[in-house]
Design an enzyme around this catalytic site. Structure first.
Site, PDB file in Angstrom:
ATOM      1  N   THR A 185       0.808  -1.226  -0.021  1.00 47.74           N
ATOM      2  CA  THR A 185       0.059   0.076  -0.007  1.00 47.74           C
ATOM      3  C   THR A 185       0.778   1.194   0.088  1.00 47.74           C
ATOM      4  O   THR A 185       2.027   1.192   0.331  1.00 47.74           O
ATOM      5  CB  THR A 185      -0.868  -0.053   1.224  1.00 47.74           C
ATOM      6  OG1 THR A 185       0.005   0.148   2.314  1.00 47.74           O
ATOM      7  CG2 THR A 185      -1.776  -1.268   1.481  1.00 47.74           C
ATOM      8  N   GLU A 330      -5.748  -4.159  -0.202  1.00 50.04           N
ATOM      9  CA  GLU A 330      -6.063  -5.288   0.805  1.00 50.04           C
ATOM     10  C   GLU A 330      -7.066  -5.955   0.209  1.00 50.04           C
ATOM     11  O   GLU A 330      -7.368  -7.152   0.934  1.00 50.04           O
ATOM     12  CB  GLU A 330      -6.174  -4.770   2.084  1.00 50.04           C
ATOM     13  CG  GLU A 330      -5.062  -4.234   2.813  1.00 50.04           C
ATOM     14  CD  GLU A 330      -4.830  -2.544   2.701  1.00 50.04           C
ATOM     15  OE1 GLU A 330      -5.040  -2.206   1.696  1.00 50.04           O
ATOM     16  OE2 GLU A 330      -4.332  -2.156   3.643  1.00 50.04           O
ATOM     17  N   LYS A 439     -14.387  16.267  12.428  1.00 53.73           N
ATOM     18  CA  LYS A 439     -15.140  16.102  13.434  1.00 53.73           C
ATOM     19  C   LYS A 439     -15.606  17.232  14.079  1.00 53.73           C
ATOM     20  O   LYS A 439     -14.868  18.169  14.708  1.00 53.73           O
ATOM     21  CB  LYS A 439     -14.433  15.105  14.329  1.00 53.73           C
ATOM     22  CG  LYS A 439     -14.276  13.741  13.788  1.00 53.73           C
ATOM     23  CD  LYS A 439     -13.347  12.825  14.764  1.00 53.73           C
ATOM     24  CE  LYS A 439     -13.564  11.661  14.130  1.00 53.73           C
ATOM     25  NZ  LYS A 439     -12.293  10.627  14.111  1.00 53.73           N
ATOM     26  N   TRP A 444     -19.934  13.912  12.444  1.00 53.45           N
ATOM     27  CA  TRP A 444     -18.937  13.892  11.240  1.00 53.45           C
ATOM     28  C   TRP A 444     -19.360  14.340  10.098  1.00 53.45           C
ATOM     29  O   TRP A 444     -20.509  14.547   9.613  1.00 53.45           O
ATOM     30  CB  TRP A 444     -18.656  12.177  11.003  1.00 53.45           C
ATOM     31  CG  TRP A 444     -17.924  11.481  12.016  1.00 53.45           C
ATOM     32  CD1 TRP A 444     -17.570  12.324  13.493  1.00 53.45           C
ATOM     33  CD2 TRP A 444     -17.419   9.957  12.242  1.00 53.45           C
ATOM     34  NE1 TRP A 444     -16.875  11.073  13.999  1.00 53.45           N
ATOM     35  CE2 TRP A 444     -16.831   9.753  13.404  1.00 53.45           C
ATOM     36  CE3 TRP A 444     -17.645   9.362  11.282  1.00 53.45           C
ATOM     37  CZ2 TRP A 444     -16.346   8.655  13.569  1.00 53.45           C
ATOM     38  CZ3 TRP A 444     -17.197   7.955  11.571  1.00 53.45           C
ATOM     39  CH2 TRP A 444     -16.417   7.447  12.830  1.00 53.45           C
TER      40      TRP A 444
HETATM   41  P1  ADP Z   1      -3.545   3.369  -1.141  1.00 51.73           P
HETATM   42  O1  ADP Z   1      -3.686   4.459  -2.111  1.00 51.73           O
HETATM   43  O2  ADP Z   1      -3.429   3.842   0.249  1.00 51.73           O
HETATM   44  O3  ADP Z   1      -2.112   2.875  -1.781  1.00 51.73           O
HETATM   45  P2  ADP Z   1      -5.419   1.819  -2.154  1.00 51.73           P
HETATM   46  O4  ADP Z   1      -5.123   2.265  -3.549  1.00 51.73           O
HETATM   47  O5  ADP Z   1      -5.692   0.424  -2.074  1.00 51.73           O
HETATM   48  O6  ADP Z   1      -4.530   2.275  -1.271  1.00 51.73           O
HETATM   49  O7  ADP Z   1      -6.812   2.673  -1.990  1.00 51.73           O
HETATM   50  C1  ADP Z   1      -7.753   2.212  -1.254  1.00 51.73           C
HETATM   51  C2  ADP Z   1      -8.706   3.484  -0.963  1.00 51.73           C
HETATM   52  O8  ADP Z   1      -9.059   4.265  -1.995  1.00 51.73           O
HETATM   53  C3  ADP Z   1      -9.965   3.095  -0.291  1.00 51.73           C
HETATM   54  O9  ADP Z   1      -9.880   2.702   1.170  1.00 51.73           O
HETATM   55  C4  ADP Z   1     -10.708   4.249  -0.371  1.00 51.73           C
HETATM   56  O10 ADP Z   1     -10.653   5.267   0.644  1.00 51.73           O
HETATM   57  C5  ADP Z   1     -10.341   4.736  -1.693  1.00 51.73           C
HETATM   58  N1  ADP Z   1     -11.292   4.528  -3.040  1.00 51.73           N
HETATM   59  C6  ADP Z   1     -11.033   3.309  -3.747  1.00 51.73           C
HETATM   60  N2  ADP Z   1     -12.052   3.344  -4.556  1.00 51.73           N
HETATM   61  C7  ADP Z   1     -12.962   4.606  -4.069  1.00 51.73           C
HETATM   62  C8  ADP Z   1     -14.178   5.098  -4.625  1.00 51.73           C
HETATM   63  N3  ADP Z   1     -14.834   4.552  -5.930  1.00 51.73           N
HETATM   64  N4  ADP Z   1     -14.642   6.081  -3.962  1.00 51.73           N
HETATM   65  C9  ADP Z   1     -14.235   6.619  -2.885  1.00 51.73           C
HETATM   66  N5  ADP Z   1     -13.188   6.388  -2.546  1.00 51.73           N
HETATM   67  C10 ADP Z   1     -12.359   5.045  -3.112  1.00 51.73           C
END
Ligand code: ADP
Length: 543
Positions: A185, A330, A439, A444
């Site tokens: 990640t 994940e 918050k 929220w």
């Molecule tokens: P990172 O960017 O931290 O490496 P990921 O690429 O796995 O992680 O991104 C996952 C996160 O991206 C999700 O937990 C969510 O917050 C956000 N996300 C993914 N798809 C969407 C969506 N369609 N709408 C809103 N948020 C999204």
């Protein structure tokens, strides 16, 4: 009593075998990093993946070893995935958009022994090589004619290296729970964390994705993952497409609007997937040139929330159905997609768009719930929002080399870090990342809802909302805008007037600033940590 069916392990190479047997001539078309389009098919990709497996074994790569890739989506990267996994080794996709120090950290943490890289990344790796502790060999994904002098240890052109194997080789056999892929990640908070996919999770996930109400690939589809293979398993498309026997189009290194348009039309792509920014760039290109995308019929938009304005333009102006998807590294990564459930019935166009703006419903293999901070379940009424938690066979239970960290709750659910509502029809809507939620007076406020509404204001290119400290309410929203070139920026009163019928009154921002650029993470999301830092002392003029 156990059933009496065959024990047929769910292994990655069985997917490629199936594609090569049932769809041998189906094309895989790539924009090569060297420039020209390259065409191959599943039969030849399988034959070359077998040679990758054989050649890696000759280099001493064994079951459980990590082989890193720093590469765009091309046929060579695809062969590499299947070749690596075909001997029980693990493809470790590295995101080149990360900071160089993070790349070093990730490669060292993963202990990857071999690094396969595209020509594009030679300068980066030349700079980092002295710090890479475990890499024994650099394989440049090109042929001998294009290989420059690199100075990298044991560097070899992929095609020369591959030519040393004759392909007289059989896939290794092992348990379906064997690790297949490793993806970190992006670590916007703390160190990056390694998500370790298994053969079983990858195959089950691809099967789940291919359900008709999820991504639903079929044999007649011409599928282009613009989403890179280094971003969360390429959203499963490098597995789901061969599983379905679909044509694959791989866009290489050129992902700007004009290049994406060119490859869609040249290769007649009808299905594609990418983050909203890519679709925005394509729209801008089409608006500027009058170009069209007549072959394109379905696009998956995910990775961050897809603004309704984008969905509307693609659907109404270009006849492209938008599949809004949510997921995370994940989760392999697809968690939910928009589904047209018949019980919802006919909706007027505005209501239909609002429903599509939600992140949607999970396919079989993903269970979800929302809870409060105490872990108690919250109702599915589309209003109450809480921590979104998920469970399933393609969802992380531990991170690589952090196996002692407790990651799941008592019922085996993984906390996604997102805050969401779920409505009575099962549609999930992300209202925020738990760390980004504002918050205010114990309640929220969703920064995402404010951002999505704000981009509907004429001339706004991008919007971000972060919390600013407030003596009375603790936190209040600050809106940060980037305007399109030449567009006049609204003041706070104008923006709040526009937002009034879109969000609750007490959500309206307390201040608004206009900037030239908003920082992004390596995966294209707004870098809230940096914005919070930049505006931590900001106070509204009225205070
Ligand atoms: P990172 O960017 O931290 O490496 P990921 O690429 O796995 O992680 O991104 C996952 C996160 O991206 C999700 O937990 C969510 O917050 C956000 N996300 C993914 N798809 C969407 C969506 N369609 N709408 C809103 N948020 C999204």
């Amino acid at each position: 009593m156990l059933g009496l069916m065959q024990d047929w392990p769910l292994l990655m190479h069985k997917v490629l075998d199936h594609a090569a047997i049932q769809h041998p001539g189906r094309e895989i078309i790539s924009r090569s990093v060297e420039g020209p389009f390259h065409r191959t098919n599943y039969r030849d990709v399988r034959a070359r993946a077998l040679r990758v497996a054989q050649r890696l074994q000759r280099d001493g790569v064994q079951l459980g070893d990590r082989v890193a890739t720093l590469a765009w989506n091309t046929w060579r990267h695809l062969e590499a995935w299947y070749g690596i996994t075909g001997i029980g080794a693990i493809y470790h996709t590295v995101n080149p958009r990360l900071f160089p120090d993070q790349i070093v950290w990730i490669l060292n943490h993963a202990g990857s022994r071999v690094l396969m890289l595209d020509l594009t990344f030679i300068p980066l790796i030349q700079q980092l090589a002295p710090k890479l502790e475990h890499i024994e060999r650099f394989i440049i994904l090109t042929d001998g004619a294009h290989l420059p002098e690199t100075g990298l240890c044991n560097a070899v052109a992929y095609e020369d290296w591959l030519a040393e194997a004759d392909g007289d080789f059989a896939w290794a056999s092992f348990d379906e729970r064997t690790a297949a892929g490793l993806c970190y990640t992006s670590g916007t908070t703390g160190d990056p964390k390694g998500v370790l996919y298994s053969h079983r999770s990858n195959v089950l996930h691809a099967l789940a994705c291919n359900q008709v109400d999820c991504l639903g690939l079929g044999v007649a589809d011409r599928v282009m993952p613009v989403v890179p293979m280094f971003h969360a398993n390429g959203w499963s498309l490098p597995i789901a497409a061969p599983l379905a026997g679909a044509t694959l189009v791989l866009p290489g290194a050129k992902l700007d609007g004009a290049s994406v348009h060119e490859i869609i039309t040249e290769t007649q792509v009808n299905f594609s997937a990418a983050v909203p920014t890519v679709w925005m760039m394509l729209l801008q290109h089409m608006e500027a040139t009058g170009a069209r995308i007549d072959t394109l019929k379905r696009v998956v938009i995910g990775g961050s929330a897809c603004p309704a304005a984008i969905t509307k333009t693609y659907q109404e102006k270009h006849g492209v159905r938008v599949i809004h998807a949510w997921g995370m590294t994940e989760m392999s990564p697809v968690g939910t997609t928009y589904q047209r459930k018949p019980e919802i019935g006919g909706l007027d166009p505005e209501a239909a768009l609002a429903l599509q703006a939600k992140q949607g419903c999970p396919p079989f293999t993903v269970e979800m719930k929302i809870t409060n901070d105490a872990g108690q379940d919250l109702p599915w009424n589309g209003e109450v929002f809480g921590r979104l938690k998920v469970r399933g066979p393609a969802i992380t239970r531990n991170y690589f080399r952090r196996e002692n960290d407790a990651v799941l709750d008592a019922d085996g659910f993984f906390d996604t870090g997102d805050v969401a509502t779920i409505d009575a029809h099962g549609f999930m809507e992300v209202t925020d990342r738990s760390k980004d939620v504002i918050k205010s007076g114990g309640e929220w406020i969703s920064s995402i809802a404010l951002e999505n509404a704000a981009v509907g204001y004429p001339g706004v290119a991008e919007a971000a909302v972060v919390a600013m400290h407030d003596p009375k309410w603790d936190e209040r929203p600050l809106m940060i805008l980037v305007m399109k070139p030449g567009a006049a920026a609204p003041d706070l009163a104008a923006m709040n007037g526009f937002l009034t019928d879109k969000v609750a009154k007490w959500w309206l921002p307390d201040d608004l600033v206009v900037v030239n650029e908003i920082p992004h993470t390596a995966t294209g999301k707004i870098l809230k940590t940096k914005l919070r830092e930049a505006f931590k002392d900001h106070r509204p003029a009225s205070r």
